[in-house]
Design a protein around this motif. Structure first.
Motif, PDB file in Angstrom:
ATOM      1  N   ALA A  37      -9.209  18.060  81.864  1.00 56.53           N
ATOM      2  CA  ALA A  37      -7.921  17.828  81.216  1.00 56.53           C
ATOM      3  C   ALA A  37      -7.758  16.382  80.763  1.00 56.53           C
ATOM      4  CB  ALA A  37      -6.776  18.212  82.160  1.00 56.53           C
ATOM      5  N   GLY A  38      -8.859  15.763  80.374  1.00 59.42           N
ATOM      6  CA  GLY A  38      -8.785  14.401  79.846  1.00 59.42           C
ATOM      7  C   GLY A  38      -8.179  13.436  80.841  1.00 59.42           C
ATOM      8  N   TYR A  39      -7.144  12.749  80.411  1.00 58.87           N
ATOM      9  CA  TYR A  39      -6.428  11.831  81.297  1.00 58.87           C
ATOM     10  C   TYR A  39      -5.341  12.551  82.106  1.00 58.87           C
ATOM     11  CZ  TYR A  39      -8.497   7.895  78.738  1.00 58.87           C
ATOM     12  OH  TYR A  39      -9.376   6.993  78.188  1.00 58.87           O
ATOM     13  N   GLY A  40      -5.113  13.816  81.797  1.00 59.33           N
ATOM     14  CA  GLY A  40      -3.995  14.499  82.447  1.00 59.33           C
ATOM     15  C   GLY A  40      -2.678  13.868  82.049  1.00 59.33           C
ATOM     16  N   TRP A  70      -6.428   2.526  77.395  1.00 58.09           N
ATOM     17  CA  TRP A  70      -6.066   1.628  78.502  1.00 58.09           C
ATOM     18  C   TRP A  70      -7.121   0.573  78.810  1.00 58.09           C
ATOM     19  CZ3 TRP A  70      -7.865   1.577  83.829  1.00 58.09           C
ATOM     20  CH2 TRP A  70      -8.959   2.408  84.060  1.00 58.09           C
ATOM     21  N   LYS A  71      -8.355   0.784  78.378  1.00 59.94           N
ATOM     22  CA  LYS A  71      -9.417  -0.183  78.653  1.00 59.94           C
ATOM     23  C   LYS A  71      -9.544  -1.272  77.585  1.00 59.94           C
ATOM     24  CE  LYS A  71     -12.397   2.715  81.522  1.00 59.94           C
ATOM     25  NZ  LYS A  71     -13.754   3.307  81.681  1.00 59.94           N
ATOM     26  N   ASP A  72      -8.829  -1.125  76.493  1.00 59.72           N
ATOM     27  CA  ASP A  72      -8.917  -2.098  75.400  1.00 59.72           C
ATOM     28  C   ASP A  72      -7.509  -2.484  74.952  1.00 59.72           C
ATOM     29  OD1 ASP A  72      -9.349  -3.637  73.181  1.00 59.72           O
ATOM     30  OD2 ASP A  72     -10.591  -2.170  72.120  1.00 59.72           O
ATOM     31  N   GLN A  73      -7.054  -3.643  75.391  1.00 59.79           N
ATOM     32  CA  GLN A  73      -5.693  -4.069  75.093  1.00 59.79           C
ATOM     33  C   GLN A  73      -5.482  -4.409  73.615  1.00 59.79           C
ATOM     34  OE1 GLN A  73      -4.289  -7.115  77.760  1.00 59.79           O
ATOM     35  NE2 GLN A  73      -4.992  -6.020  79.586  1.00 59.79           N
ATOM     36  N   ASN A  74      -6.563  -4.485  72.859  1.00 62.19           N
ATOM     37  CA  ASN A  74      -6.440  -4.758  71.424  1.00 62.19           C
ATOM     38  C   ASN A  74      -6.394  -3.479  70.589  1.00 62.19           C
ATOM     39  OD1 ASN A  74      -6.551  -7.647  71.648  1.00 62.19           O
ATOM     40  ND2 ASN A  74      -8.760  -7.480  72.013  1.00 62.19           N
ATOM     41  N   SER A  75      -6.585  -2.348  71.235  1.00 61.18           N
ATOM     42  CA  SER A  75      -6.621  -1.081  70.497  1.00 61.18           C
ATOM     43  C   SER A  75      -5.218  -0.611  70.145  1.00 61.18           C
ATOM     44  CB  SER A  75      -7.328  -0.011  71.329  1.00 61.18           C
ATOM     45  OG  SER A  75      -6.565   0.330  72.475  1.00 61.18           O
ATOM     46  N   GLU A  76      -5.132   0.151  69.062  1.00 64.91           N
ATOM     47  CA  GLU A  76      -3.850   0.713  68.650  1.00 64.91           C
ATOM     48  C   GLU A  76      -3.344   1.716  69.682  1.00 64.91           C
ATOM     49  OE1 GLU A  76      -1.907  -0.175  66.109  1.00 64.91           O
ATOM     50  OE2 GLU A  76      -3.376  -1.784  65.844  1.00 64.91           O
ATOM     51  N   ALA A  77      -4.275   2.428  70.316  1.00 67.09           N
ATOM     52  CA  ALA A  77      -3.886   3.405  71.327  1.00 67.09           C
ATOM     53  C   ALA A  77      -3.209   2.715  72.510  1.00 67.09           C
ATOM     54  CB  ALA A  77      -5.107   4.196  71.794  1.00 67.09           C
ATOM     55  N   VAL A 186     -10.918   9.295  72.104  1.00 68.56           N
ATOM     56  CA  VAL A 186      -9.463   9.393  72.235  1.00 68.56           C
ATOM     57  C   VAL A 186      -8.807   8.071  71.865  1.00 68.56           C
ATOM     58  CG1 VAL A 186      -7.574   9.652  73.888  1.00 68.56           C
ATOM     59  CG2 VAL A 186      -9.490  11.246  73.931  1.00 68.56           C
ATOM     60  N   GLN A 187      -9.450   6.969  72.211  1.00 68.96           N
ATOM     61  CA  GLN A 187      -8.910   5.654  71.859  1.00 68.96           C
ATOM     62  C   GLN A 187      -8.843   5.486  70.345  1.00 68.96           C
ATOM     63  OE1 GLN A 187     -10.217   1.986  73.961  1.00 68.96           O
ATOM     64  NE2 GLN A 187     -10.902   1.292  71.955  1.00 68.96           N
ATOM     65  N   GLU A 188      -9.865   5.944  69.658  1.00 68.65           N
ATOM     66  CA  GLU A 188      -9.927   5.766  68.204  1.00 68.65           C
ATOM     67  C   GLU A 188      -9.059   6.770  67.449  1.00 68.65           C
ATOM     68  OE1 GLU A 188     -14.070   6.092  67.384  1.00 68.65           O
ATOM     69  OE2 GLU A 188     -14.547   4.058  68.078  1.00 68.65           O
ATOM     70  N   LYS A 189      -9.075   8.029  67.896  1.00 70.20           N
ATOM     71  CA  LYS A 189      -8.384   9.077  67.150  1.00 70.20           C
ATOM     72  C   LYS A 189      -6.999   9.406  67.714  1.00 70.20           C
ATOM     73  CE  LYS A 189     -12.823  11.235  66.049  1.00 70.20           C
ATOM     74  NZ  LYS A 189     -13.672  12.457  66.204  1.00 70.20           N
ATOM     75  N   MET A 190      -6.792   9.059  68.997  1.00 72.67           N
ATOM     76  CA  MET A 190      -5.529   9.371  69.690  1.00 72.67           C
ATOM     77  C   MET A 190      -5.228  10.864  69.644  1.00 72.67           C
ATOM     78  SD  MET A 190      -3.117   6.058  68.870  1.00 72.67           S
ATOM     79  CE  MET A 190      -3.711   5.600  67.231  1.00 72.67           C
ATOM     80  N   ILE A 191      -6.312  11.649  69.755  1.00 68.46           N
ATOM     81  CA  ILE A 191      -6.208  13.111  69.790  1.00 68.46           C
ATOM     82  C   ILE A 191      -6.871  13.613  71.073  1.00 68.46           C
ATOM     83  CG2 ILE A 191      -6.895  15.271  68.679  1.00 68.46           C
ATOM     84  CD1 ILE A 191      -6.967  13.774  66.031  1.00 68.46           C
ATOM     85  N   PRO A 192      -6.215  14.478  71.848  1.00 67.44           N
ATOM     86  CA  PRO A 192      -6.791  14.985  73.098  1.00 67.44           C
ATOM     87  C   PRO A 192      -8.127  15.696  72.864  1.00 67.44           C
ATOM     88  CG  PRO A 192      -4.460  15.502  72.977  1.00 67.44           C
ATOM     89  CD  PRO A 192      -4.853  14.977  71.626  1.00 67.44           C
ATOM     90  N   ALA A 193      -9.006  15.637  73.863  1.00 67.24           N
ATOM     91  CA  ALA A 193     -10.300  16.304  73.772  1.00 67.24           C
ATOM     92  C   ALA A 193     -10.598  17.034  75.081  1.00 67.24           C
ATOM     93  CB  ALA A 193     -11.399  15.293  73.459  1.00 67.24           C
ATOM     94  N   SER A 194      -9.591  17.708  75.610  1.00 72.28           N
ATOM     95  CA  SER A 194      -9.745  18.480  76.840  1.00 72.28           C
ATOM     96  C   SER A 194     -10.597  19.713  76.569  1.00 72.28           C
ATOM     97  CB  SER A 194      -8.375  18.914  77.360  1.00 72.28           C
ATOM     98  OG  SER A 194      -7.511  17.806  77.517  1.00 72.28           O
ATOM     99  N   LYS A 195     -11.199  20.286  77.615  1.00 66.46           N
ATOM    100  CA  LYS A 195     -12.018  21.475  77.408  1.00 66.46           C
ATOM    101  C   LYS A 195     -12.233  22.246  78.708  1.00 66.46           C
ATOM    102  CE  LYS A 195     -16.433  21.063  76.823  1.00 66.46           C
ATOM    103  NZ  LYS A 195     -17.770  20.734  76.280  1.00 66.46           N
ATOM    104  N   ILE A 196     -12.469  23.534  78.562  1.00 62.54           N
ATOM    105  CA  ILE A 196     -12.845  24.379  79.689  1.00 62.54           C
ATOM    106  C   ILE A 196     -14.301  24.071  80.043  1.00 62.54           C
ATOM    107  CG2 ILE A 196     -13.262  26.771  80.388  1.00 62.54           C
ATOM    108  CD1 ILE A 196     -10.935  27.574  78.583  1.00 62.54           C
ATOM    109  N   LEU A 197     -14.639  24.139  81.310  1.00 62.12           N
ATOM    110  CA  LEU A 197     -16.017  23.923  81.752  1.00 62.12           C
ATOM    111  C   LEU A 197     -16.606  25.288  82.111  1.00 62.12           C
ATOM    112  CD1 LEU A 197     -15.554  20.762  84.013  1.00 62.12           C
ATOM    113  CD2 LEU A 197     -15.888  20.902  81.540  1.00 62.12           C
ATOM    114  N   PRO A 198     -17.296  25.921  81.177  1.00 57.94           N
ATOM    115  CA  PRO A 198     -17.787  27.296  81.382  1.00 57.94           C
ATOM    116  C   PRO A 198     -18.673  27.432  82.623  1.00 57.94           C
ATOM    117  CG  PRO A 198     -18.042  26.625  79.096  1.00 57.94           C
ATOM    118  CD  PRO A 198     -17.686  25.393  79.865  1.00 57.94           C
TER     119      PRO A 198
END
Length: 214
Positions: A37-40, A70-77, A186-198
């Protein structure tokens, strides 16, 4: 547990060897699929929700510490999602358990890539007591004993596991999940990338010793 058309295999991990757990108010047992679930993290006002396209009801959620950027204070995210206030980041991590429970998760596995959580519970050959930031002859104050007001429901019952790197590697093996790539994307696109783990399942049982005090 790995379940696939060819059969099933399981690896057993031990308490205070490969994981510790913060239980809910009651003991629980389950055998359930795992989802990443990504960052939850969810912030409706800012248009980000790691659970948006992910059904976690009755499942164990694997989540990373932090939030987008959260790891890059210069990022737009980072600028967009950085929590305001002195204790805000701490509150985010505490609030993740409540968010996961509201979405129907039955347990949480927390991950801090690159850190060794076993430093908090490993034995020390010199001192009787060891923690991540101290070594001593007597234990520091802990939160293992808690007081709560009993309610008519089991709110706050989701256990949260902190696990070692080898547990994490076993869980994500063969799933294509790459934490570093996830965080960068996620930092660059600001879009979630969660996934099921088959085929990935977790079987666990927690116990809670409690008594009523008046």
């Amino acid at each position: 547990i790995n379940r696939n058309p060819g059969g099933e295999s399981a690896v057993n991990f031990g308490y205070r060897t490969d994981f510790i757990v913060r239980t809910g108010n009651v003991g629980l047992s389950a055998d359930a699929p795992v989802v990443f679930a990504g960052y939850g993290f969810a912030d409706e006002k800012k248009g980000y929700d790691d659970y948006a396209k992910l059904d976690v009801k009755g499942r164990v959620v694997l989540i990373l510490a932090g939030y987008p950027g959260w790891k890059d204070q210069n990022s737009e995210a980072y600028k967009k999602f950085k929590p305001e206030g002195r204790h805000a980041e701490f509150s985010i991590e505490r609030g993740k358990a409540l968010t996961a429970e509201k979405r129907g998760a039955i347990a949480i596995i927390q991950v801090r890539p690159g850190e060794d959580p076993s430093a908090d519970w490993s034995d020390n050959l010199i001192y009787p007591v060891k923690g991540r930031f101290y070594e001593a002859d007597v234990p520091m104050r802990t939160s293992e004993t808690r007081m709560v007001l009993p309610e008519d429901t089991l709110s706050g019952s989701v256990p949260s596991f902190t696990v070692t790197t080898r547990v994490i590697n076993q869980i994500i093996s063969g799933t294509g999940v790459d934490f570093e790539a996830f965080e960068k994307g996620v930092q660059e696109k600001m879009i979630p990338a969660s996934k099921i783990l088959p085929g990935k399942y977790i079987s666990f049982k927690t116990t809670v010793e409690s008594k009523i005090t008046k």
